[in-house]
Design a protein around this motif. Structure first.
Motif, PDB file in Angstrom:
ATOM      1  N   LEU A  12       0.833  -1.207   0.000  1.00 33.00           N
ATOM      2  CA  LEU A  12       0.000   0.000   0.000  1.00 33.00           C
ATOM      3  C   LEU A  12       0.867   1.256   0.000  1.00 33.00           C
ATOM      4  CD1 LEU A  12      -2.536  -1.028   2.796  1.00 33.00           C
ATOM      5  CD2 LEU A  12      -2.968  -1.004   0.326  1.00 33.00           C
ATOM      6  N   GLU A  16      -2.363   5.504   2.124  1.00 31.00           N
ATOM      7  CA  GLU A  16      -3.398   4.496   2.354  1.00 31.00           C
ATOM      8  C   GLU A  16      -3.093   3.650   3.583  1.00 31.00           C
ATOM      9  OE1 GLU A  16      -5.873   0.930   0.138  1.00 31.00           O
ATOM     10  OE2 GLU A  16      -4.556   2.211  -1.055  1.00 31.00           O
ATOM     11  N   ALA A  17      -1.826   3.276   3.776  1.00 29.88           N
ATOM     12  CA  ALA A  17      -1.458   2.521   4.974  1.00 29.88           C
ATOM     13  C   ALA A  17      -1.779   3.338   6.224  1.00 29.88           C
ATOM     14  CB  ALA A  17       0.031   2.160   4.932  1.00 29.88           C
ATOM     15  N   ASP A  19      -4.028   5.757   6.541  1.00 22.84           N
ATOM     16  CA  ASP A  19      -5.484   5.833   6.712  1.00 22.84           C
ATOM     17  C   ASP A  19      -6.041   4.549   7.308  1.00 22.84           C
ATOM     18  OD1 ASP A  19      -5.511   8.418   5.734  1.00 22.84           O
ATOM     19  OD2 ASP A  19      -6.234   7.845   3.737  1.00 22.84           O
ATOM     20  N   ARG A  20      -5.516   3.416   6.916  1.00 21.50           N
ATOM     21  CA  ARG A  20      -6.023   2.142   7.434  1.00 21.50           C
ATOM     22  C   ARG A  20      -5.638   1.918   8.891  1.00 21.50           C
ATOM     23  NH1 ARG A  20      -5.957  -2.602   2.967  1.00 21.50           N
ATOM     24  NH2 ARG A  20      -6.821  -1.413   1.221  1.00 21.50           N
ATOM     25  N   ASP A  23      -7.601   4.431  11.133  1.00 21.14           N
ATOM     26  CA  ASP A  23      -9.061   4.495  11.021  1.00 21.14           C
ATOM     27  C   ASP A  23      -9.642   3.830  12.267  1.00 21.14           C
ATOM     28  OD1 ASP A  23     -11.750   4.403  10.495  1.00 21.14           O
ATOM     29  OD2 ASP A  23     -11.539   3.499   8.504  1.00 21.14           O
ATOM     30  N   ALA A  26     -12.349   1.124  12.297  1.00 27.50           N
ATOM     31  CA  ALA A  26     -12.037  -0.246  11.882  1.00 27.50           C
ATOM     32  C   ALA A  26     -11.447  -1.090  13.012  1.00 27.50           C
ATOM     33  CB  ALA A  26     -11.067  -0.217  10.701  1.00 27.50           C
ATOM     34  N   LEU A 143      -5.558  -4.765   9.563  1.00 26.73           N
ATOM     35  CA  LEU A 143      -5.900  -3.429   9.079  1.00 26.73           C
ATOM     36  C   LEU A 143      -5.245  -3.145   7.717  1.00 26.73           C
ATOM     37  CD1 LEU A 143      -5.580  -1.444  12.414  1.00 26.73           C
ATOM     38  CD2 LEU A 143      -7.702  -1.829  11.115  1.00 26.73           C
ATOM     39  N   LEU A 144      -4.071  -3.696   7.514  1.00 24.42           N
ATOM     40  CA  LEU A 144      -3.330  -3.420   6.271  1.00 24.42           C
ATOM     41  C   LEU A 144      -3.715  -4.355   5.125  1.00 24.42           C
ATOM     42  CD1 LEU A 144       0.155  -2.726   7.865  1.00 24.42           C
ATOM     43  CD2 LEU A 144      -1.348  -1.055   6.738  1.00 24.42           C
TER      44      LEU A 144
END
Length: 145
Positions: A12, A16-17, A19-20, A23, A26, A143-144
């Motif tokens: 990623l 994006e990493a 954000d994940r 987050d 999540a 998560l990733l």
């Protein structure tokens, strides 16, 4: 206080990493028996002073993991993202330092944590920190994905 670190690589991109991993909405899906009861926001909504609480429980028996974002700077223009989160609950205390940086066409995610479980020290504290390291590693990998 016990310290552990986890480093993961992912294909990623850093944004994006980041954000994940941050987050908060999540986290309840990847942490067994845990749900966020306060402050469940996305990574881009986090600011210093943002407070969030994760409740871990089996039935009526459980505890609150109280956390506050002390520093947050998402990855930008090739610079790594960095966050510092302070854990101040009565059961779990310590600090998390997260770094997300570009790495070989993807990202490197570094999670370092100072961890204390109540007043457990010595061998019991080390055992709790080792269990926490395994649990956080599993959650980060999920998560990733």
């Amino acid at each position: 206080m016990h310290r552990f670190g986890i480093t993961l690589t992912t294909p990623l991109p850093p944004a994006e990493a980041w954000d994940r991993v941050l987050d908060l909405r999540a986290h309840g899906r990847v942490a067994p028996l845990t749900r966020l009861t306060e402050g469940a926001d996305g990574a881009r909504d986090l600011r210093p002073g943002h407070r969030f609480v994760a409740r871990t429980a089996v039935g009526p028996v459980g505890f609150d993991d109280v956390m506050t974002v002390a520093e947050v700077a998402p990855p930008a223009s090739g610079a790594p993202g960095r966050a510092r989160i302070v854990k101040s609950g009565q059961v779990i205390r310590g600090e998390v330092r997260l770094t997300v940086s570009a790495h070989d066409g993807g990202s490197s995610v570094r999670w370092e944590q100072d961890f204390a479980l109540g007043r457990l020290g010595g061998p019991l504290g080390r055992l709790a920190a080792a269990a926490a390291r395994l649990a956080y590693g599993r959650a980060l990998r999920a998560l990733l994905r």
